[in-house]
Design a protein around this motif. Structure first.
Motif, short mmCIF file in Angstrom:
data_model
loop_
_atom_site.label_atom_id
_atom_site.label_comp_id
_atom_site.label_asym_id
_atom_site.label_seq_id
_atom_site.Cartn_x
_atom_site.Cartn_y
_atom_site.Cartn_z
N SER A 234 -45.43 -56.59 32.87
CA SER A 234 -46.94 -56.92 32.07
C SER A 234 -47.41 -56.48 33.34
CB SER A 234 -46.30 -57.63 31.25
OG SER A 234 -48.10 -58.25 30.22
N ILE B 75 -46.98 -53.68 28.50
CA ILE B 75 -46.01 -53.80 29.15
C ILE B 75 -45.51 -52.34 29.53
CG2 ILE B 75 -42.71 -53.13 29.21
CD1 ILE B 75 -42.98 -55.40 27.41
N GLU C 270 -48.20 -57.85 25.32
CA GLU C 270 -46.99 -57.54 25.54
C GLU C 270 -46.38 -58.15 26.96
OE1 GLU C 270 -47.31 -56.06 21.55
OE2 GLU C 270 -48.21 -54.92 23.48
N PRO D 256 -40.63 -58.75 29.38
CA PRO D 256 -39.90 -57.90 29.34
C PRO D 256 -38.77 -58.31 30.30
CG PRO D 256 -41.62 -56.90 31.35
CD PRO D 256 -41.93 -58.04 30.59
N LEU E 173 -33.64 -53.07 25.98
CA LEU E 173 -34.83 -53.98 26.55
C LEU E 173 -35.32 -55.13 25.27
CD1 LEU E 173 -38.14 -54.33 28.07
CD2 LEU E 173 -39.37 -52.57 26.38
N PHE F 166 -38.20 -58.29 25.26
CA PHE F 166 -40.01 -58.54 25.25
C PHE F 166 -39.98 -59.38 24.42
CE2 PHE F 166 -40.08 -54.80 22.68
CZ PHE F 166 -41.39 -54.84 21.87
#
Length: 645
Positions: free
Chosen positions: A305, A317, A344, A347, A356, A358
């Motif tokens: 991030s 991200i 965001e 991750p 993924l 997040f």
């Protein structure tokens, strides 16, 4: 080190706004007003304990003191005590709902952040009906109406969630958070923040260090400090372990020589200790904020991030790719499918390389940061992320979820009570939110003659696609661990200068399940006359000497070995199972051996150094009864017959 930003609720400071709105207070009590003024002064000096004492004294003296209720509401909001904030704001509204209409925004935020979504929805709508309101707060209110509507539906349809503490070996009265786990599920690293009396470092900020625990006999053992030079008087946190635990990436903030407020660092485990951390530098790090890395199982992609320019929201991200020279590429933004105009964070790319997870505050959620999932598709695009649901997500901030390689067990940190602080928990993730199950192949490389452990290179090839899926080296003790999706045929090559390479093929299914992963002790033969290489990844069409395409990688490896050792003369031997007549098998095996010789000749190996012979079924190594036994007998070998000096 502040790895997660506090949620901004855009709360209007009542101590300023109310005074500008009216020149008089809702009290005639001098004592109440004096207490209020003392509280306001303490509030301005960030002495919140004293401020709370005086504001509460003011409403005790005069229980209709509107401004005092408003200020306690502001104070409780600042301290994230949202449920209490809502009570004080609500009391103020009952006393005078028309005096300061923006209070409905503050009240609705506090209600949403304490899971009172129905009331929050009402009060956000009340706020939006007013004239001349802040455009910033107006946009936030409209967004939070969507959050409240989502949350009310999520509460009606809860997902399976039964968190269990990882145990006293890890969890203490200190704060434990940011778990990361190896592919075999045997090593867990996390960040621990010491007790309040101990957690102030030389810079005056709280102290965080890395700790490690090992899973033995069904329990996580007592965690130990990762030690110097990994841990320092500065702060370290938000780490990601490699799939085999041999190296890590982590975040450090305000460290000497850093490029931005927080940077990403690398350290490897060598000779029983972690190496001196190395700043990843540009282009991964920038003058902005980089944090919360997650490395893919093959070590080739690093997600993180960052607040750097070029993104979509405040914090986005990004990912970077390692090239053949071991250098990271210019980071790439994951785009608007993943990133929003919000933030965001945290991750986690699963061991399958495509799932993924997040956290985001820019999507419909329960309030604050919720955890979402997206899958990478064949064209490298991402599916629309979906919220993992309630009660995995709540009105609190949810961040830092990681999932074991098998895809069932998820780890996260949470503050469940005020006595033990933040602890690490695990739970069984419901099926539709699971990543693709991944098993692992664990190996150890030896010298066949001496038994000495060898550092060697290895490759794993997906024999279905013909692509090399992993290319790496073992650690100093000859160990390696790689993650592989089950259900495929794989070829393994292990090599080291001065040795013949090792070859094997296997199907990662059946006996090699996620519970019983594939493990192997590999013995390399020194290059000398009489030694053989079993070419396990050379394949032919059925009852034919035509080489299959998936044989190319291994044959090229043999060609390279002969090119590097120009004094070697080899015999290619072909073998069959017992199916068919002896005469047929002898001819077939000889033609198969000749096919390999012709391939090597075309790669520039002198025909004078190449011999071939068909052995048919004269030297079986399997039983010729089972399919596995017959498979073992159908083989090609390369034997060193001379070493011309």
């Amino acid at each position: 080190m502040k790895l997660i930003p506090v949620i901004l609720l855009f709360v209007v400071s009542c101590s300023v706004s109310l005074k500008s709105y009216s020149q008089q207070f809702h009290t005639t009590s001098v004592k109440a007003l004096n207490a209020y003024n003392e509280g306001s002064e303490s509030y301005d000096y960030l002495d919140y304990v004293t401020a709370e004492y005086y504001f509460k004294q003011a409403i005790t003296i005069d229980n209709k003191f509107y401004e005092a209720y408003m200020m306690i509401g502001d104070l409780m909001t600042k301290l994230n005590r949202y449920r209490e904030a809502a009570v004080y704001y609500r009391t103020a509204v009952k006393l005078d709902s028309l005096f300061y209409r923006p209070v409905f925004f503050n009240l609705a935020n506090a209600e949403m952040m304490s899971s009172d979504y129905e009331k929050a929805l009402i009060h956000f709508n009340v706020y939006l009906k007013q004239q001349n309101i802040s455009e910033k707060n107006k946009a936030q209110a409209a967004k939070n109406i969507i959050n409240c509507q989502f949350a009310l539906e999520a509460l009606k349809n809860p997902v399976s969630f039964n968190p269990v503490s990882v145990g006293e070996g890890i969890n203490t009265q200190d704060d434990e958070y940011w778990p990361s786990i190896t592919a075999d599920g045997q090593t867990l690293m996390f960040t621990r923040q010491g007790k309040a009396s101990e957690r102030i470092n030389n810079s005056g900020s709280s102290q965080e260090d890395f700790y490690i625990s090992f899973f033995i006999n069904g329990y996580w053992q007592s965690a130990t400090n990762a030690g110097s030079p990994l841990n320092t008087s500065h702060n370290e946190g938000a780490q990601t372990l490699s799939s085999d635990g041999s190296y890590m990436y982590f975040t450090a903030c305000n460290r000497p020589g850093g490029l931005g407020s927080c940077d990403l660092f690398f350290s490897s485990y060598y000779n029983g200790r972690w190496t001196e951390p190395v700043n990843l530098k540009s282009p991964v790090n920038s003058t902005y904020w980089e944090s919360q890395p997650s490395v893919s199982a093959d070590g080739k992609r690093l997600f993180f991030s960052s607040s750097r320019p070029g993104g979509i929201g405040g914090k986005d991200i990004w990912y970077t790719v390692m090239n053949d020279r071991g250098r990271w590429s210019e980071p790439i933004n994951l785009g608007d499918k993943i990133n929003t105009d919000g933030d965001e964070m945290s991750p986690f790319i699963h061991f399958d390389g495509k799932s993924l997870y997040f956290s985001s505050d820019g999507r419909a959620g329960m309030g604050g940061f919720d955890i979402y999932m997206s899958r990478m598709q064949e064209d490298s695009s991402w599916t629309e992320p979906w919220n993992l649901g309630y009660p995995i997500n709540t009105y609190n901030d949810e961040t830092g979820l990681v999932i074991e390689s098998a895809g069932q067990k998820a780890y996260f940190s949470s503050r469940r009570n005020n006595i033990t602080g933040k602890d690490i928990y695990y739970f069984n993730l419901y099926e539709s939110a699971r990543p693709t199950p991944v098993s692992y192949f664990k190996g150890k490389v030896f010298d066949k003659g001496t038994g000495m452990l060898l550092k060697a290179s290895f490759e794993l090839i997906n024999l279905t696609s013909g692509k090399i899926v992993v290319s790496n080296t073992t650690d100093e003790s000859g160990n390696f661990l790689v993650c592989l999706p089950s259900g495929y045929n794989y070829g393994l090559n292990v090599s080291k200068t001065g040795y013949l390479f090792y070859s094997e093929s296997f199907m990662l299914e059946g006996e090699h399940t996620l519970i019983e992963p594939f493990t192997k002790q590999i013995y390399l033969n020194p290059i000398r006359v009489g030694e053989k290489i079993l070419l396990s990844n050379v394949f032919y069409e059925i009852d034919s000497w035509q080489l299959k395409d998936e044989s190319v990688i291994e044959l090229d490896k043999l060609a390279n070995l002969l090119s590097e050792n120009k004094n070697l003369i080899v015999e290619i031997g072909g073998y069959t199972d017992s199916t068919g007549t002896d005469e047929h098998n002898l001819v077939l095996s000889e033609k198969r051996a000749l096919s390999v010789v012709n391939y090597l000749r075309d790669k520039g190996i002198s025909i004078k150094r190449l011999k071939y012979k068909g052995y048919g079924n004269t030297s079986p190594i399997g039983d010729n009864v089972t399919s596995e036994g017959r498979r073992l007998n159908r083989r090609t070998e390369a034997k060193i017959v001379d070493n011309v000096k």
